[in-house]
Design a protein around this motif. Structure first.
Motif, PDB file in Angstrom:
ATOM      1  N   ALA A  84       0.826  -1.195   0.000  1.00 39.14           N
ATOM      2  CA  ALA A  84       0.000   0.000   0.000  1.00 39.14           C
ATOM      3  C   ALA A  84       0.867   1.254   0.000  1.00 39.14           C
ATOM      4  CB  ALA A  84      -0.916  -0.001   1.223  1.00 39.14           C
ATOM      5  N   LEU A  85       2.165   1.094   0.186  1.00 36.07           N
ATOM      6  CA  LEU A  85       3.067   2.242   0.226  1.00 36.07           C
ATOM      7  C   LEU A  85       3.283   2.798  -1.179  1.00 36.07           C
ATOM      8  CD1 LEU A  85       5.632   0.961   2.865  1.00 36.07           C
ATOM      9  CD2 LEU A  85       3.738   2.546   3.191  1.00 36.07           C
ATOM     10  N   PRO A  86       3.379   4.106  -1.302  1.00 37.98           N
ATOM     11  CA  PRO A  86       3.424   4.725  -2.632  1.00 37.98           C
ATOM     12  C   PRO A  86       4.808   4.775  -3.281  1.00 37.98           C
ATOM     13  CG  PRO A  86       3.345   6.423  -0.948  1.00 37.98           C
ATOM     14  CD  PRO A  86       3.233   5.103  -0.235  1.00 37.98           C
ATOM     15  N   ASP A  87       5.875   4.538  -2.572  1.00 44.74           N
ATOM     16  CA  ASP A  87       7.215   4.742  -3.115  1.00 44.74           C
ATOM     17  C   ASP A  87       7.719   3.516  -3.883  1.00 44.74           C
ATOM     18  OD1 ASP A  87       9.671   5.670  -3.791  1.00 44.74           O
ATOM     19  OD2 ASP A  87      10.367   6.024  -1.760  1.00 44.74           O
ATOM     20  N   ALA A  93      14.403   0.099  -6.820  1.00 39.83           N
ATOM     21  CA  ALA A  93      15.842   0.336  -6.616  1.00 39.83           C
ATOM     22  C   ALA A  93      16.452  -0.692  -5.666  1.00 39.83           C
ATOM     23  CB  ALA A  93      16.065   1.748  -6.078  1.00 39.83           C
ATOM     24  N   ALA A  94      15.622  -1.274  -4.802  1.00 42.51           N
ATOM     25  CA  ALA A  94      16.109  -2.262  -3.833  1.00 42.51           C
ATOM     26  C   ALA A  94      16.178  -3.674  -4.409  1.00 42.51           C
ATOM     27  CB  ALA A  94      15.213  -2.253  -2.601  1.00 42.51           C
ATOM     28  N   GLY A  95      15.809  -3.836  -5.671  1.00 43.80           N
ATOM     29  CA  GLY A  95      15.905  -5.158  -6.290  1.00 43.80           C
ATOM     30  C   GLY A  95      14.582  -5.857  -6.527  1.00 43.80           C
ATOM     31  N   ILE A  96      13.483  -5.182  -6.222  1.00 42.80           N
ATOM     32  CA  ILE A  96      12.164  -5.738  -6.512  1.00 42.80           C
ATOM     33  C   ILE A  96      11.938  -5.609  -8.018  1.00 42.80           C
ATOM     34  CG2 ILE A  96       9.688  -5.449  -6.104  1.00 42.80           C
ATOM     35  CD1 ILE A  96      11.249  -6.396  -3.609  1.00 42.80           C
ATOM     36  N   VAL A  99       6.056  -4.077  -8.792  1.00 43.35           N
ATOM     37  CA  VAL A  99       5.266  -3.691  -7.627  1.00 43.35           C
ATOM     38  C   VAL A  99       3.792  -3.633  -8.016  1.00 43.35           C
ATOM     39  CG1 VAL A  99       4.875  -1.928  -5.857  1.00 43.35           C
ATOM     40  CG2 VAL A  99       7.194  -2.319  -6.736  1.00 43.35           C
ATOM     41  N   VAL A 100       2.947  -4.214  -7.173  1.00 42.22           N
ATOM     42  CA  VAL A 100       1.497  -4.152  -7.327  1.00 42.22           C
ATOM     43  C   VAL A 100       0.962  -3.406  -6.111  1.00 42.22           C
ATOM     44  CG1 VAL A 100      -0.633  -5.517  -7.293  1.00 42.22           C
ATOM     45  CG2 VAL A 100       1.291  -6.260  -8.707  1.00 42.22           C
ATOM     46  N   SER A 101       0.110  -2.420  -6.361  1.00 40.32           N
ATOM     47  CA  SER A 101      -0.463  -1.623  -5.275  1.00 40.32           C
ATOM     48  C   SER A 101      -1.671  -2.312  -4.657  1.00 40.32           C
ATOM     49  CB  SER A 101      -0.898  -0.257  -5.802  1.00 40.32           C
ATOM     50  OG  SER A 101       0.218   0.487  -6.216  1.00 40.32           O
ATOM     51  N   LYS A 102      -1.766  -2.200  -3.324  1.00 34.38           N
ATOM     52  CA  LYS A 102      -2.958  -2.643  -2.611  1.00 34.38           C
ATOM     53  C   LYS A 102      -3.943  -1.485  -2.601  1.00 34.38           C
ATOM     54  CE  LYS A 102      -0.506  -5.474   0.812  1.00 34.38           C
ATOM     55  NZ  LYS A 102      -0.174  -5.557   2.245  1.00 34.38           N
ATOM     56  N   PRO A 103      -5.220  -1.748  -2.717  1.00 37.40           N
ATOM     57  CA  PRO A 103      -5.829  -3.044  -2.986  1.00 37.40           C
ATOM     58  C   PRO A 103      -5.645  -3.428  -4.450  1.00 37.40           C
ATOM     59  CG  PRO A 103      -7.524  -1.361  -2.866  1.00 37.40           C
ATOM     60  CD  PRO A 103      -6.209  -0.688  -2.553  1.00 37.40           C
ATOM     61  N   PHE A 104      -5.705  -4.705  -4.721  1.00 36.70           N
ATOM     62  CA  PHE A 104      -5.499  -5.205  -6.079  1.00 36.70           C
ATOM     63  C   PHE A 104      -6.567  -6.238  -6.404  1.00 36.70           C
ATOM     64  CE2 PHE A 104      -3.064  -7.673  -3.071  1.00 36.70           C
ATOM     65  CZ  PHE A 104      -3.455  -8.984  -3.366  1.00 36.70           C
ATOM     66  N   SER A 105      -6.743  -6.489  -7.676  1.00 35.46           N
ATOM     67  CA  SER A 105      -7.673  -7.529  -8.120  1.00 35.46           C
ATOM     68  C   SER A 105      -6.887  -8.808  -8.384  1.00 35.46           C
ATOM     69  CB  SER A 105      -8.393  -7.091  -9.402  1.00 35.46           C
ATOM     70  OG  SER A 105      -7.467  -7.024 -10.476  1.00 35.46           O
ATOM     71  N   SER A 106      -7.605  -9.902  -8.469  1.00 31.52           N
ATOM     72  CA  SER A 106      -6.935 -11.170  -8.789  1.00 31.52           C
ATOM     73  C   SER A 106      -6.280 -11.082 -10.163  1.00 31.52           C
ATOM     74  CB  SER A 106      -7.908 -12.345  -8.729  1.00 31.52           C
ATOM     75  OG  SER A 106      -8.930 -12.219  -9.690  1.00 31.52           O
TER      76      SER A 106
END
Length: 125
Positions: A84-87, A93-96, A99-106
């Protein structure tokens, strides 16, 4: 052949929801409730992909990513952060890898998982 996905989230309801979505699409799912437990699971048996939360006890998602990439040397293991975090830039930059934002759909979760699994299956250029 089913892919093994490690779902890491300290919210048991969200972890169960993601597990159900992923199993419905033919994946084998294992879970961990925090970053430290997830790191131990990855050490014991490397999954095909890790879906992780950012805010978790003991070791957060960024710390887990750093340990997977650095300590374990698993630079090609796909990491998908659900947060849910916006950054998102900090996560990437950390290697991810994505990113998928919460809430999300299947559909959004499965689409991101399938995209990363397909990318991981390609030979490096």
């Amino acid at each position: 052949m089913p892919k093994q996905i490690l779902v890491v989230d300290d919210d048991p309801d969200l972890s169960l929801l993601m597990t159900l979505f992923l199993r419905k699409h033919g994946h084998e799912v294992v879970t961990a409730g925090d970053g430290r437990a997830a790191l131990e699971r990855v050490r014991a048996s490397t999954p095909d992909l890790v879906v992780l939360d950012w805010n978790m006890p003991h070791l957060d998602g960024l710390g887990l990513a750093a340990a997977v990439r650095g300590e374990l040397g698993l630079t090609s293991l796909p990491l998908l952060m659900v947060t849910a975090l916006p950054d998102h830039a900090q996560a990437l930059a950390a290697g991810i890898d994505k990113v998928v934002s919460k809430p999300f759909s299947s559909a959004v979760l499965i689409g991101a998982v399938e995209e990363l699994l397909a990318s991981a299956g390609r030979a490096p250029a």
